[in-house]
Design an enzyme around this catalytic site. Structure first.
Site, short mmCIF file in Angstrom:
data_model
loop_
_atom_site.label_atom_id
_atom_site.label_comp_id
_atom_site.label_asym_id
_atom_site.label_seq_id
_atom_site.Cartn_x
_atom_site.Cartn_y
_atom_site.Cartn_z
N CYS A 6 95.41 8.10 13.03
CA CYS A 6 94.85 8.15 11.68
C CYS A 6 93.67 9.13 11.62
O CYS A 6 92.52 8.73 11.44
CB CYS A 6 94.42 6.75 11.25
SG CYS A 6 93.99 6.65 9.50
N GLU A 7 93.97 10.41 11.83
CA GLU A 7 92.99 11.49 11.75
C GLU A 7 93.71 12.74 11.24
O GLU A 7 94.82 13.04 11.68
CB GLU A 7 92.39 11.79 13.13
CG GLU A 7 91.50 10.72 13.70
CD GLU A 7 90.15 10.63 13.01
OE1 GLU A 7 89.79 11.58 12.29
OE2 GLU A 7 89.46 9.60 13.20
N ARG A 66 93.85 18.23 23.71
CA ARG A 66 93.43 19.63 23.75
C ARG A 66 93.65 20.37 22.42
O ARG A 66 92.77 21.14 22.00
CB ARG A 66 94.14 20.38 24.88
CG ARG A 66 93.79 19.86 26.26
CD ARG A 66 94.48 20.65 27.37
NE ARG A 66 93.84 21.95 27.56
CZ ARG A 66 94.41 23.11 27.27
NH1 ARG A 66 95.63 23.15 26.76
NH2 ARG A 66 93.76 24.23 27.47
N GLU A 93 88.34 26.73 43.66
CA GLU A 93 88.70 25.38 43.22
C GLU A 93 89.50 25.39 41.91
O GLU A 93 89.04 24.87 40.89
CB GLU A 93 87.43 24.53 43.07
CG GLU A 93 86.32 25.18 42.28
CD GLU A 93 85.04 24.37 42.29
OE1 GLU A 93 84.46 24.16 41.22
OE2 GLU A 93 84.63 23.95 43.38
#
Length: 859
Positions: free
Chosen positions: A809-810, A778, A739
């Site tokens: 805003c990080e 990610r 899978e």
């Protein structure tokens, strides 16, 4: 003083495995000869041959070694043809190898002596070919047997394993050897790494990686002017450049610093090679056969003391920690002596140590120890006479390596914040003041190294010690110029048009999707391929993969509904529903739909037998340890929430019997980003071993997680080799399912974003885009790497290094650290590659900024 007439050059396995690399070696010989220096070459076995010899030993002991021996011969014959030399130069060696293999098959046990004699043949074979090739290049090459000149030091206390497989030799100026080689007219002398002999003239080995040490021994014996270690990277770096392309070249190091980097996890130099050259003041240079014009790293005494500084971040995996608790050690005389005597009794060398009033924790390095389970069990049994001992594994050692680390402690506070919320099992500050080390869970190490590296080296200017980054060298050097061969380069005009119409946006390429689907379906032993919908649930992507004959794996009712909406004609048995910690009504709804259902916990079945009555079930099993490129994507092991542990399978079987449910399939998914082709055959064999307890099992599902090469110069997963391994591992009479998700769609997708602003703060440049972690999470979540290019100026060479950031805003809203880019202007379109998986599917509306739109480029 070193003799300026000699230079020792060591060439590793990748450097002796192709004609082009041997051509580079010939050029190195000519350059040294033309400078009036006599080159002395020390060569390893061809890349991968030592592993083949290990397999040959096992086959000789347990079965028929004929096929492995023939494959080994063919490997060397193929290189002989490529080099244009007569493979008959290998006949005597292979005849000797056949006799040794026969001796192994006849012996009651595989002795260290026989193992050493067989393993030595990798180097003996490669150097025979190399000497013949150099002769063909009009170089008078003289082949030497290293065992005539390197004698091991025999100590009565050493075990046979250490005596034959990890020997040490004396390193001193050898006038007899120098006289032996003087005046023989040879342009170059060529010998083997890794091997030596003992007082009985038996072959001994210097341990894996011992070719570096052999070269150092010969440099000392010849009073060489320099030792050159030629490998596949152009020097030592501030971190492993394969993992962190922004790692900086270390142009010069002291012996102590190089030793510390090698000891604490650096893979370029073997730790044992430094001592001989340090004692005889022989400079060591690390060079690259891929980039022979680069200067690389110089290791010597002549390194200016630039004051306290961190020079590298290293990580060493596969470590075992032993924690010993007891209140009885407080103020007790001799406790440490007693417990360390236990380690000595079991032949174990302790690496790092940390003590407190009631605990001692130590680490054991597998490079120095045979850490098989029986040894560890006996160790714990004996330690428990003194304390409560337990093993902590797998762990890794993350180290800050540099000079005068103690005087930097007041400056390290902000950097050490990266360990917040991470379990630190041990902290060790080296007595040499050359490193500060942290023992953490192995899965945490890659992200911690990336974060620490960004803090220490993102803004460090170039100077006498710190050179360009790996990425700068990769982009700029004529030896390592990047070659792009990507679908998005070919379709650049269309992509720029789409970005002009709407930015940001994800774009998926239909041709790539179809090619990847067909490639996975070509894995013959796999009967069904289920696409993991969570990777990218875009309706058109689902329709394309359905058209290619793939089935669908879903982890939520929403994904099941998405598949049915996108592909209304899909048959229920082509859908696999395998949730985690789902409410019981989700299982009931899946049964109503008629899709396959996977259970990964006993509780729902035991407490709601009516829901599962008469149903066919798959069971997800946790084999105990996961695989993958990051701990958040490793989905097996005690720290993972997925799967039924083997000890609970009897209880699950009983619950299934009571519910009159049949277990028709067993499943393991070990993680994502796996590049070891043996991972899936191991899973198949593990599941097959459980099949006897489940007589109705028809299918083994080995999961997905096929690795995708994200970084430049990273080798792709070898699907042909995977097919061969699975064919050997597939049990007769059972279907095999797989899978993959990310493998199918990652390369097929890119994120296009437009430059909104640029900024310079001190030494740091920023390139800001119209989207960030709201579209592609990610990099912030995993520290994942995505290649980033300026699509507008694709043909303009890189000129500076920049942080590529978004508008969220990080502080963590960074899409790429230290990226080499051409000058970027407002309105330029940047392309973020390998973004087709877990990009849009993980996006958010954080800060109420909409994530990137999506679309498919038709074939």
């Amino acid at each position: 003083m070193p003799d300026p007439s000699w230079i020792v050059c060591k060439f590793g396995g990748t450097s002796v495995s192709t004609r082009s690399r041997w051509a580079t070696i010939a050029n190195v010989v000519r350059a040294h000869r033309d400078d009036g220096i006599r080159p002395f070459l020390v060569c390893s076995a061809l890349s991968g041959v030592s592993d083949q010899l290990e397999a040959l030993l096992l086959d000789a002991r347990d079965g028929d070694p004929t096929a492995t021996l023939e494959a080994l011969r063919e490997r060397h014959d193929a290189l002989a043809r490529d080099l244009g030399v007569d493979a008959a130069v290998l006949d005597d060696r292979f005849e000797r190898l056949r006799k040794l293999v026969h001796d192994v098959s006849e012996a009651d046990a595989l002795s260290p002596r026989l193992r050493a004699a067989v393993m030595a043949h990798g180097e003996l074979l490669s150097t025979r070919l190399g000497a013949a090739f150099l002769q063909e290049q009009d170089l008078n090459a003289r082949w030497l047997d290293a065992r005539e000149f390197l004698r091991s030091q025999d100590e009565a206390s050493l075990s046979p394993q250490r005596r034959y497989l990890s020997a040490t030799c004396a390193a001193y100026p050898d006038r007899i050897l120098q006289q032996h080689l003087a005046g023989d007219g040879a342009d170059v002398h060529l010998t083997q790494g890794f091997i030596a002999s003992n007082a009985l003239d038996e072959t001994v080995l210097l341990g894996r990686g011992g070719s570096d040490t052999s070269a150092a021994y010969f440099a000392a014996k010849l009073d060489a002017a320099r030792l050159e270690i030629w490998t596949d990277v152009p020097g030592l770096f501030t971190a492993n450049p394969r993992d962190i392309p922004s790692a900086r070249l270390l142009k010069q190091l002291s012996y102590d610093e190089a030793q510390e980097i090698a000891t604490m996890g650096g893979s370029v130099l073997h730790p044992r090679c430094l001592d001989p050259v340090r004692r005889h003041h022989i400079p060591l240079h690390v060079r690259s056969t891929d980039a022979p014009t680069m200067d690389g790293t110089a290791v010597s005494d002549d390194v200016p003391d630039a004051g306290p500084q961190v020079k590298a971040i290293s990580s060493k995996d596969g470590i075992t920690a032993v924690s010993m608790d007891t209140l009885g050690m407080w103020q007790q005389v001799g406790f440490l002596a007693d417990v360390f005597q236990v380690f000595k009794h079991h032949g174990l060398s302790v690496d790092l140590v940390a003590t407190s009033e009631a605990n001692v924790t130590v680490t054991l390095d597998p490079v120095a120890n045979a850490l098989d389970p029986d040894v560890i069990d006996r160790l714990l049994h004996d330690l428990n006479a003194y304390c409560d001992a337990r093993v902590i594994e797998p762990v890794a050692v993350v180290s800050l390596v540099g000079r005068h680390i103690r005087s930097l402690l007041h400056e390290l506070g902000p950097a050490l914040e990266v360990f917040d919320e991470h379990k630190v099992h041990l902290v060790s500050q080296a007595a040499s003041d050359l490193n500060l080390s942290f023992v953490v869970d192995e899965a945490q190490a890659p992200r911690l190294v990336r974060q620490l590296h960004a803090q220490f080296f993102a803004t460090r200017p170039a100077d006498a010690t710190f050179g360009p980054s790996w990425q700068e060298l990769f982009d700029a050097s004529p030896d390592t110029a990047r070659e792009r061969d990507t679908w998005w380069q070919e379709r650049r005009p269309e992509l720029l048009r789409l970005a002009d119409e709407r930015s940001p946006r994800y774009v998926y390429d239909e041709t790539q999707l179809r090619e990847k689907a067909r490639r996975v379906r070509s894995i013959a032993p796999v009967d069904r391929v289920f696409y993991a919908v969570k990777a990218n649930p875009h309706p058109e992507v689902l329709r394309i993969l359905d058209d290619e004959g793939l089935h669908f794996e879903c982890v939520s009712p929403g994904e099941v509904e998405r598949v049915i909406e996108a592909v209304p004609e899909v048959e229920p048995n082509r859908v696999l529903f395998q949730p985690n910690f789902a409410a019981v009504d989700e299982y009931a709804a899946a049964f109503e739909r008629g899709v396959h259902v996977t259970l990964d916990n006993v509780q729902p079945l035991a407490e709601h037998p009516g829901v599962f009555a008469g149903q066919d079930l798959f069971v997800r099993v946790d084999p105990g340890r996961g695989h993958g490129h990051h701990r958040h994507v490793r989905t097996a092991g005690a720290q993972s929430k997925f799967g039924v542990v083997p000890d609970d399978l009897p209880r699950l079987r009983d619950a299934a019997d009571r519910a009159n449910a049949r277990i028709i399939g067993l499943h393991v998914h070990a993680g994502s980003g796996i590049t070891d082709v043996d991972a899936w055959p191991d899973i198949a064999q593990f599941l097959a071993s459980l099949g006897a307890d489940f007589p109705d099992v028809q299918t083994l599902n080995v999961g997905g997680g096929l690795g995708v090469p994200d970084r430049p110069n990273t080798a792709p997963l070898d699907l042909d080799a995977l097919a061969d391994r699975l064919a050997d591992a597939k049990p007769p009479g059972l279907d095999l399912w797989m899978e993959p998700g990310r493998y199918l769609v990652a390369d097929a997708g890119v994120l296009l974003a437009t430059v909104t602003q640029t900024k310079t703060k001190g030494e740091v440049r920023y390139v800001g885009l119209d989207t960030g972690m709201n579209s592609l999470l990610r990099p912030s979540l995993y520290g994942a790497y995505h290649d980033i290019v300026n699509l507008t100026r694709l043909d303009v060479p890189p000129e500076y290094t920049a942080e590529v950031v978004g508008p969220i805003c990080e502080t963590g809203d960074v899409l790429g650290h230290s990226r080499r880019l051409p000058p970027c202007e407002v309105g330029d379109v940047l392309l973020i590659a390998t973004a087709g998986a877990y990009g849009a599917s993980m996006s958010t509306r954080y800060n109420l900024r909409p994530p990137a739109a999506e679309g498919v480029l038709e074939a």
